[in-house]
Design an enzyme around this catalytic site. Structure first.
Site, mmCIF file in Angstrom:
data_model
loop_
_atom_site.group_PDB
_atom_site.id
_atom_site.type_symbol
_atom_site.label_atom_id
_atom_site.label_comp_id
_atom_site.label_asym_id
_atom_site.label_seq_id
_atom_site.Cartn_x
_atom_site.Cartn_y
_atom_site.Cartn_z
ATOM 1 N N GLY A 25 52.032 -9.685 68.860
ATOM 2 C CA GLY A 25 53.225 -8.954 68.461
ATOM 3 C C GLY A 25 54.076 -9.793 67.522
ATOM 4 C CG ASN A 26 54.286 -9.160 64.281
ATOM 5 O OD1 ASN A 26 54.625 -8.057 63.860
ATOM 6 N ND2 ASN A 26 53.008 -9.507 64.429
ATOM 7 C CB SER A 42 51.735 -17.101 62.174
ATOM 8 O OG SER A 42 50.408 -16.788 62.529
ATOM 9 N N GLY A 43 51.712 -17.107 65.586
ATOM 10 C CA GLY A 43 50.943 -17.741 66.646
ATOM 11 C C GLY A 43 51.671 -18.757 67.487
ATOM 12 C CD GLU A 73 49.991 -7.388 61.029
ATOM 13 O OE1 GLU A 73 50.123 -6.947 59.871
ATOM 14 O OE2 GLU A 73 48.912 -7.355 61.656
ATOM 15 C CG HIS A 92 53.070 -5.473 65.850
ATOM 16 N ND1 HIS A 92 52.404 -4.417 66.428
ATOM 17 C CD2 HIS A 92 52.137 -6.456 65.671
ATOM 18 C CE1 HIS A 92 51.133 -4.733 66.582
ATOM 19 N NE2 HIS A 92 50.952 -5.971 66.140
ATOM 20 C CG HIS A 94 49.797 -6.173 70.988
ATOM 21 N ND1 HIS A 94 48.723 -7.007 70.788
ATOM 22 C CD2 HIS A 94 50.276 -5.907 69.750
ATOM 23 C CE1 HIS A 94 48.552 -7.240 69.489
ATOM 24 N NE2 HIS A 94 49.505 -6.578 68.848
ATOM 25 C CG HIS A 155 46.816 -3.945 65.832
ATOM 26 N ND1 HIS A 155 46.644 -4.482 64.583
ATOM 27 C CD2 HIS A 155 47.628 -4.813 66.477
ATOM 28 C CE1 HIS A 155 47.312 -5.612 64.476
ATOM 29 N NE2 HIS A 155 47.928 -5.843 65.615
#
Length: 212
Positions: A25-26, A42-43, A73, A92, A94, A155
């Site tokens: 997610g982000n 990221s990550g 993203e 975003h 999940h 996704h």
């Protein structure tokens, strides 16, 4: 407002609300005064982020502050905000029940009042594309349209709002709607609320509901 701190707190909130797992997610938030967009890196685990980890970008997809790689993203977040002046926050996520329908490539219709009021229509499923690609970003912008939520095939989900609290409310209602729709499908044929009544309720919530 300290938007970097807001991103950090929102990451922890998303993680512990059951809307995602691990580093997936982000999140992005736009400062409406400067137009700058603050994004998760990221990550990186959400519960160890500090302000130096937050990435700041502009509407031309350029990093203007920060040394971390932005979320994969980032292009999707910026494209959404460029297309939607009313949107200043993008989540975003999940979430499990919403992802069931994303795996089916199936829209989630407004089958409950809360969905009509906050999602402002069906949560459409965007066509599949690889994560982090321009194709995926374009597919999400198309599926989102003027609504507040959409699914990403195989996704996750994307929810937007005028601010981060609004976006979180949309996320919560989307997942609740997915749970109810799934259970209703197991029993029979759930009936969506018609478009005219959805538009009425969405307008009511925006302009008349609550204390002004």
């Amino acid at each position: 407002m300290n938007y970097k701190d807001l991103i950090i707190r929102s990451g922890v909130r998303m993680l512990h609300s059951g809307l995602t797992v691990e580093t997936w997610g982000n999140i992005s938030v736009r400062d409406p005064e400067t137009g700058l967009i603050y994004l998760t890196p990221s990550g990186m685990p959400y519960d160890i982020l500090c302000e130096d980890d937050v990435v700041v970008m502009n509407s031309d997809f350029q990093v203007v502050e920060g040394t971390r790689k932005p979320t994969i993203e980032a292009g999707m977040h910026i494209r959404i905000m460029n297309a939607r002046p009313d949107v200043n926050a993008v989540l975003h996520t999940h979430p499990v029940d919403s992802q069931i329908f994303a795996c089916l490539h199936r829209d989630i219709p407004p089958v409950i009042d809360e969905a009509a009021q906050l999602l402002e229509g069906p949560a459409r499923c965007a066509r599949y594309a690889l994560p982090g690609t321009d194709e995926l970003a374009d597919n999400v912008v198309e599926a989102l349209g003027g609504g507040m939520a959409c699914l990403m095939a195989n996704h996750g989900a994307v929810c937007v709002g005028g601010d981060i609290d609004h976006a979180f409310r949309v996320c919560t209602v989307l997942e609740m709607t997915a749970k109810i729709y799934y259970k209703a499908l197991c029993i029979g044929d759930p009936q969506p609320i018609d478009d005219e009544k959805v538009a009425f309720m969405a307008d009511f919530v925006k302009n008349s509901y609550g204390q002004r």
